[in-house]
Structure formats: C-alpha cells, structure tokens
Design a protein around this motif. Structure first.
Motif, PDB file in Angstrom:
ATOM      1  N   THR A 267      -4.528  20.035   2.929  1.00 18.40           N
ATOM      2  CA  THR A 267      -3.479  20.728   2.184  1.00 18.40           C
ATOM      3  C   THR A 267      -2.811  19.752   1.216  1.00 18.40           C
ATOM      4  OG1 THR A 267      -3.056  22.139   4.092  1.00 18.40           O
ATOM      5  CG2 THR A 267      -1.347  22.063   2.391  1.00 18.40           C
ATOM      6  N   PRO A 268      -2.808  20.076  -0.077  1.00 18.58           N
ATOM      7  CA  PRO A 268      -2.163  19.177  -1.039  1.00 18.58           C
ATOM      8  C   PRO A 268      -0.654  19.064  -0.775  1.00 18.58           C
ATOM      9  CG  PRO A 268      -3.492  20.831  -2.172  1.00 18.58           C
ATOM     10  CD  PRO A 268      -3.412  21.238  -0.729  1.00 18.58           C
ATOM     11  N   LEU A 269      -0.111  17.900  -1.062  1.00 13.10           N
ATOM     12  CA  LEU A 269       1.332  17.720  -0.960  1.00 13.10           C
ATOM     13  C   LEU A 269       2.006  18.422  -2.130  1.00 13.10           C
ATOM     14  CD1 LEU A 269       1.592  13.917  -0.067  1.00 13.10           C
ATOM     15  CD2 LEU A 269       1.528  15.883   1.482  1.00 13.10           C
TER      16      LEU A 269
ATOM     17  N   ASP B 232       7.347  17.351  -0.481  1.00 18.88           N
ATOM     18  CA  ASP B 232       6.697  16.352   0.373  1.00 18.88           C
ATOM     19  C   ASP B 232       6.761  14.963  -0.251  1.00 18.88           C
ATOM     20  OD1 ASP B 232       5.735  18.329   2.224  1.00 18.88           O
ATOM     21  OD2 ASP B 232       4.017  18.704   0.917  1.00 18.88           O
ATOM     22  N   ARG B 233       6.583  14.926  -1.553  1.00 23.17           N
ATOM     23  CA  ARG B 233       6.485  13.635  -2.239  1.00 23.17           C
ATOM     24  C   ARG B 233       7.846  12.979  -2.476  1.00 23.17           C
ATOM     25  NH1 ARG B 233       2.337  16.549  -5.320  1.00 23.17           N
ATOM     26  NH2 ARG B 233       0.297  15.690  -4.775  1.00 23.17           N
ATOM     27  N   GLY B 234       8.914  13.741  -2.514  1.00 25.00           N
ATOM     28  CA  GLY B 234      10.238  13.197  -2.831  1.00 25.00           C
ATOM     29  C   GLY B 234      10.657  12.001  -1.984  1.00 25.00           C
TER      30      GLY B 234
ATOM     31  N   GLU C  74       0.850  -1.195   0.000  1.00 29.15           N
ATOM     32  CA  GLU C  74       0.000   0.000   0.000  1.00 29.15           C
ATOM     33  C   GLU C  74       0.885   1.245   0.000  1.00 29.15           C
ATOM     34  OE1 GLU C  74      -2.548   2.614  -0.335  1.00 29.15           O
ATOM     35  OE2 GLU C  74      -3.437   0.616  -0.177  1.00 29.15           O
ATOM     36  N   GLY C  75       0.842   2.000  -1.083  1.00 28.74           N
ATOM     37  CA  GLY C  75       1.664   3.193  -1.207  1.00 28.74           C
ATOM     38  C   GLY C  75       1.424   4.215  -0.114  1.00 28.74           C
ATOM     39  N   ASP C  76       0.189   4.303   0.377  1.00 25.29           N
ATOM     40  CA  ASP C  76      -0.110   5.262   1.442  1.00 25.29           C
ATOM     41  C   ASP C  76       0.713   4.984   2.697  1.00 25.29           C
ATOM     42  OD1 ASP C  76      -1.942   6.665  -0.085  1.00 25.29           O
ATOM     43  OD2 ASP C  76      -3.690   5.674   0.789  1.00 25.29           O
ATOM     44  N   SER C  77       1.073   3.727   2.919  1.00 24.01           N
ATOM     45  CA  SER C  77       1.817   3.386   4.138  1.00 24.01           C
ATOM     46  C   SER C  77       3.244   3.921   4.126  1.00 24.01           C
ATOM     47  CB  SER C  77       1.826   1.871   4.343  1.00 24.01           C
ATOM     48  OG  SER C  77       2.622   1.235   3.361  1.00 24.01           O
ATOM     49  N   TYR C  78       3.725   4.374   2.980  1.00 23.59           N
ATOM     50  CA  TYR C  78       5.071   4.926   2.869  1.00 23.59           C
ATOM     51  C   TYR C  78       5.128   6.405   3.262  1.00 23.59           C
ATOM     52  CZ  TYR C  78       6.547   0.747   0.315  1.00 23.59           C
ATOM     53  OH  TYR C  78       6.862  -0.537  -0.041  1.00 23.59           O
ATOM     54  N   HIS C  79       3.979   7.059   3.357  1.00 24.52           N
ATOM     55  CA  HIS C  79       3.964   8.487   3.702  1.00 24.52           C
ATOM     56  C   HIS C  79       4.436   8.696   5.134  1.00 24.52           C
ATOM     57  CE1 HIS C  79       2.246  10.561   0.316  1.00 24.52           C
ATOM     58  NE2 HIS C  79       1.251   9.699   0.228  1.00 24.52           N
ATOM     59  N   PRO C  80       5.332   9.655   5.352  1.00 27.26           N
ATOM     60  CA  PRO C  80       5.691   9.999   6.729  1.00 27.26           C
ATOM     61  C   PRO C  80       4.506  10.677   7.422  1.00 27.26           C
ATOM     62  CG  PRO C  80       6.748  11.514   5.187  1.00 27.26           C
ATOM     63  CD  PRO C  80       6.049  10.455   4.363  1.00 27.26           C
ATOM     64  N   PRO C  81       4.480  10.662   8.750  1.00 24.97           N
ATOM     65  CA  PRO C  81       3.356  11.266   9.481  1.00 24.97           C
ATOM     66  C   PRO C  81       3.070  12.717   9.085  1.00 24.97           C
ATOM     67  CG  PRO C  81       4.716   9.978  10.973  1.00 24.97           C
ATOM     68  CD  PRO C  81       5.436  10.008   9.648  1.00 24.97           C
ATOM     69  N   ALA C  82       4.100  13.484   8.776  1.00 25.16           N
ATOM     70  CA  ALA C  82       3.882  14.888   8.400  1.00 25.16           C
ATOM     71  C   ALA C  82       3.051  14.994   7.125  1.00 25.16           C
ATOM     72  CB  ALA C  82       5.214  15.616   8.224  1.00 25.16           C
TER      73      ALA C  82
ATOM     74  N   LYS D  84      -0.677  16.669   6.841  1.00 26.03           N
ATOM     75  CA  LYS D  84      -0.900  17.741   5.873  1.00 26.03           C
ATOM     76  C   LYS D  84      -2.139  17.442   5.027  1.00 26.03           C
ATOM     77  CE  LYS D  84       1.747  20.576   2.630  1.00 26.03           C
ATOM     78  NZ  LYS D  84       3.059  20.791   1.997  1.00 26.03           N
ATOM     79  N   MET D  85      -2.246  16.200   4.542  1.00 21.99           N
ATOM     80  CA  MET D  85      -3.405  15.819   3.729  1.00 21.99           C
ATOM     81  C   MET D  85      -4.672  15.803   4.567  1.00 21.99           C
ATOM     82  SD  MET D  85      -1.914  12.925   1.108  1.00 21.99           S
ATOM     83  CE  MET D  85      -0.864  12.065   2.265  1.00 21.99           C
TER      84      MET D  85
END
Length: 173
Positions: free
Chosen positions: A51-53, A57-59, A34-42, A46-47
């Motif tokens: 607030t759009p990334l 943020d995405r790097g 699941e790609g969402d699980s790779y997002h850091p808490p920040a 934000k989402m």
C-alpha cells in the motif's frame, strides 16, 4: 550558494540512494543517514503490504528527517541523508531555504530500477510500489537547484559527477 553541509539524496525506491549516498559520504568524509530508518513501524508495514504511503503517513517521517538536518547543521556535521522526497512540498520541508543543504536527484529508466529492486533481498519495499512512486514523483524544478544524476552509470562515476557539481564541498564536516 554556500558549500553544502548536508546533501539529500532523492529519488524513487531502488534508484540507488543508499549505494550512491554511502559512497558519497565516504568520499566526503561525512556521515550517512538512511532515510528508511526514520519510518515508523506502521509505515513499513503499510509498504510491506503493497500500500503506497499518503501525505499523512509521510508527514512525521519528513519532520523527523528535517529535525536531524537542522541538528547536523547546527553542529556543523557534514551528512548525506537519503529520502525519496518525491514531491516538491516534501523537499520544501527537507531543504527549504537552507542554503547549506543540497538536493541530489538520482534518475533512471523504470526498467532498470525495477530490475534492481527485483534483485534486492530483505527490503520491505515491494517492486509493485515502484509504479506509484514514479506517478507521485515531481522532478525538481530549476529553482530547487538540484543536481540530477543518471544512474545508468556505475555508482563511483555518479559520485564523481555529484562531487564535481558540489564544487565547494569539503571533507571538514
């Protein structure tokens, strides 16, 4: 093109990446990430705040997914991973010149996707960000060799379409 060992499911939030991706992984006998699980808490906060990334943020998120893609490839592990991959430069990080990584774009009408998002529970991505995701989306061009699937059909039929397009994929991964 060689048979894929990793399939990247891309598209805007709510289009069905998780639903179709997990079904595809099951049919192939592969793992699912699941790609969402790779997002850091920040990023999640934000989402959640609406607030759009941005690219900064995405790097790190994209780099973490790409590192796992390379790890799976090196191990010969068949995987399906979801990631919005909205811009061509993001897909270059994830797929690039990796002949054994295949891109699947899930596409659908904004009204349908919005209705799906409104029915979701316990997801941090607010429906209000769908408009910015659609505005950011750069559909894959011909040289990206993406499989495009219309998500107005049932998920099982979408998976059938993907498998037909993949052709050389097998469940040995």
């Amino acid at each position: 093109m060689s048979a894929p060992i990793v399939v990247v499911m891309m598209g805007v939030s709510g289009v069905g990446k998780t639903t179709i991706g997990t079904l595809l992984a099951e049919r192939l006998g592969w793992g699912y990430a699941e790609g969402d699980s790779y997002h850091p808490p920040a990023n999640v906060e934000k989402m959640r705040a609406g607030t759009p990334l941005d690219d900064a943020d995405r790097g790190p998120w994209l780099a973490a997914i790409a590192a796992d893609i390379d790890r799976w490839r090196a191990a010969g592990t068949g995987m399906v991973v979801s990631c919005s991959a909205l811009k061509r430069r993001y897909r270059a990080i994830l797929v690039g010149d990796r002949a054994d990584v295949r891109l699947v774009r899930l596409a659908g009408d904004e009204a349908l996707i919005r209705a799906r998002m409104e029915k979701r529970v316990d997801h941090y991505m607010p429906t209000s960000l769908l408009t910015s995701q659609i505005a950011t989306l750069e559909p894959p061009s011909g040289d990206e060799d993406a499989i495009t699937v219309d998500v107005t059909r049932p998920p099982e039929q979408c998976v059938d379409d993907i498998l037909a397009e993949l052709g050389g994929a097998d469940a040995s991964g």
